[in-house]
Design a protein around this motif. Structure first.
Motif, short mmCIF file in Angstrom:
data_model
loop_
_atom_site.label_atom_id
_atom_site.label_comp_id
_atom_site.label_asym_id
_atom_site.label_seq_id
_atom_site.Cartn_x
_atom_site.Cartn_y
_atom_site.Cartn_z
N LEU A 167 0.62 -1.04 -0.14
CA LEU A 167 -0.08 -0.14 0.29
C LEU A 167 1.31 1.25 0.29
O LEU A 167 -0.03 2.17 -0.32
CB LEU A 167 -0.86 -0.23 1.41
CG LEU A 167 -1.90 1.08 1.38
CD1 LEU A 167 -2.77 1.18 0.79
CD2 LEU A 167 -2.85 0.75 2.84
N SER A 220 1.96 1.85 -2.76
CA SER A 220 1.39 2.51 -4.22
C SER A 220 1.12 3.88 -4.53
O SER A 220 1.14 4.67 -4.75
CB SER A 220 0.07 1.11 -4.64
OG SER A 220 -0.82 1.69 -3.30
N ALA A 221 0.70 4.29 -3.12
CA ALA A 221 0.24 5.76 -2.56
C ALA A 221 1.93 6.80 -2.82
O ALA A 221 1.78 6.95 -3.11
CB ALA A 221 0.32 5.79 -0.92
N TRP A 240 -4.38 5.35 -9.13
CA TRP A 240 -3.63 4.50 -8.07
C TRP A 240 -4.57 3.78 -7.59
O TRP A 240 -3.73 2.06 -6.93
CB TRP A 240 -4.03 5.70 -6.83
CG TRP A 240 -3.69 4.93 -5.41
CD1 TRP A 240 -2.92 4.51 -5.11
CD2 TRP A 240 -4.18 4.86 -3.67
NE1 TRP A 240 -2.51 4.32 -3.46
CE2 TRP A 240 -4.45 4.46 -3.22
CE3 TRP A 240 -5.89 6.04 -3.27
CZ2 TRP A 240 -3.96 4.83 -2.21
CZ3 TRP A 240 -6.33 5.24 -2.27
CH2 TRP A 240 -5.52 4.97 -1.30
N GLU A 241 -5.42 2.99 -7.89
CA GLU A 241 -6.18 1.38 -7.96
C GLU A 241 -5.25 0.78 -8.60
O GLU A 241 -5.01 -0.42 -8.72
CB GLU A 241 -8.16 1.44 -8.78
CG GLU A 241 -8.33 2.73 -7.84
CD GLU A 241 -9.80 3.20 -8.30
OE1 GLU A 241 -10.69 1.58 -9.23
OE2 GLU A 241 -10.30 3.87 -8.46
N ILE A 283 -1.96 0.07 -6.59
CA ILE A 283 -1.77 -0.95 -6.12
C ILE A 283 -1.85 -2.60 -6.50
O ILE A 283 -1.47 -3.07 -6.34
CB ILE A 283 -3.48 -1.32 -6.11
CG1 ILE A 283 -3.65 -0.10 -4.86
CG2 ILE A 283 -3.66 -2.71 -4.64
CD1 ILE A 283 -2.94 -0.16 -3.01
N VAL A 334 -8.85 -0.60 -1.21
CA VAL A 334 -8.41 0.26 -2.66
C VAL A 334 -9.80 0.56 -3.32
O VAL A 334 -10.13 2.70 -3.40
CB VAL A 334 -7.16 0.81 -2.36
CG1 VAL A 334 -6.69 2.15 -4.41
CG2 VAL A 334 -5.89 0.64 -1.71
N ASP A 335 -10.29 0.31 -4.17
CA ASP A 335 -11.04 0.33 -4.59
C ASP A 335 -12.48 1.84 -3.85
O ASP A 335 -13.18 2.58 -4.68
CB ASP A 335 -11.75 -0.82 -5.54
CG ASP A 335 -10.92 -1.48 -7.12
OD1 ASP A 335 -9.87 -0.32 -6.62
OD2 ASP A 335 -10.74 -2.24 -7.36
N MET A 387 -12.56 3.15 -1.26
CA MET A 387 -12.27 4.00 -0.94
C MET A 387 -11.87 5.55 -2.11
O MET A 387 -11.91 5.93 -2.20
CB MET A 387 -10.49 4.60 -0.57
CG MET A 387 -11.02 3.52 0.95
SD MET A 387 -9.02 3.51 1.72
CE MET A 387 -7.79 4.92 1.50
N SER A 388 -11.22 4.59 -3.08
CA SER A 388 -11.26 5.51 -4.66
C SER A 388 -12.94 5.86 -5.08
O SER A 388 -12.46 6.91 -5.53
CB SER A 388 -10.40 4.83 -5.41
OG SER A 388 -10.41 5.55 -7.01
#
Length: 261
Positions: free
Chosen positions: A76, A79-80, A201-202, A205, A249-250, A252-253
């Motif tokens: 994570l 990726s961030a 960002w997705e 990941i 993450v999906d 959150m995005s």
């Protein structure tokens, strides 16, 4: 319906492009030795079932779960941070790529963006790992370089397609060009840029999980290690962690994209 305008006529070049794409798809099926029938043989089903049964049950020992959690956080973080670095570089490159400094810088920077995004993350990671050594640092740089090329192009297109009237009005009323750009054009394109950033960002990941296969750390490196030793139950736990991380993450995005619209 009465009063409805007639549908616009398609240009011959449009039909030519569609025909070429259809021909390319048909040629791909004809040229590749695709053996779909092999998927439905008894031997294929038996081998697949035997392989998948080795993943059950997943390893649930506390020490291994803690190790998997650490790798998840590492993936994570890669990726961030990679996405953040790409946003900074993409914004810096988007201005000349959008023609803000003339035609020559636009062509040169767009060529650079083409190079950055044309090289896959795995190739970037292989080069960065040679320079920086094994671990998440090389993987983070690989994500940043590839994503900078993608976001730089998307940001530049958004800036070029923005309505120039608001910025021109501010300049006409005495505002300096740079503040006028940030108050008008940049504000106009900011929601679109945020949406592009969250989408990338997705993708990062998933890419960060794959980059571990070449030694960039995180869940991918764990997965390669346990699969290479045929420790399928351990690998199953790592795969579940990957799925949960991607789903998180999906979600959150998706929530953030709704907020910035």
């Amino acid at each position: 319906m009465a009063g409805m305008p007639a549908a616009p006529r398609r240009q011959p070049s449009t039909w030519l492009l569609i025909s070429a794409l259809i021909a390319l798809v048909l040629a791909s099926f004809a040229s590749l030795p695709l053996q779909f029938a092999e998927f439905f043989t008894a031997a294929a089903w038996s081998t697949t079932a035997e392989f998948l049964s080795g993943f059950a049950p997943p390893e649930m020992a506390t020490p291994f779960l803690l190790k998997t959690l650490h790798a998840t956080i590492e993936t994570l973080s890669m990726s961030a941070l990679g996405t953040l670095l790409a946003v900074i570089a993409g914004l810096a490159l988007a201005l000349p790529a959008a023609g803000k400094f003339g035609a020559a810088p636009r062509a040169a920077v767009r060529a650079l963006l083409n190079v950055l995004r044309s090289i896959p993350e795995l190739v970037w990671a292989s080069m960065m790992l040679v320079a920086a050594g094994l671990g998440p640092f090389g993987g983070t740089l690989a994500l940043a370089l590839h994503t900078a090329g993608v976001l730089g192009r998307l940001f530049a297109d958004a800036l070029e397609n923005a309505e120039p009237l608001a910025q021109q009005t501010l300049i006409t009323n005495g505002a300096a060009p740079l503040p006028a750009f940030f108050y008008a054009t940049f504000q106009q394109t900011l929601p679109q840029m945020l949406s592009y950033t969250l989408y990338r960002w997705e993708n990062n990941i998933r890419a960060a999980a794959v980059l571990g296969v070449v030694g960039a750390g995180g869940l991918g490196q764990m997965l390669k290690y346990h699969l290479s030793l045929f420790q399928m139950q351990d690998a199953a736990t790592v795969i579940i962690a990957m799925l949960l991380l991607v789903a998180l993450v999906d979600g959150m995005s998706f929530w953030l994209r709704r907020k910035v619209k």
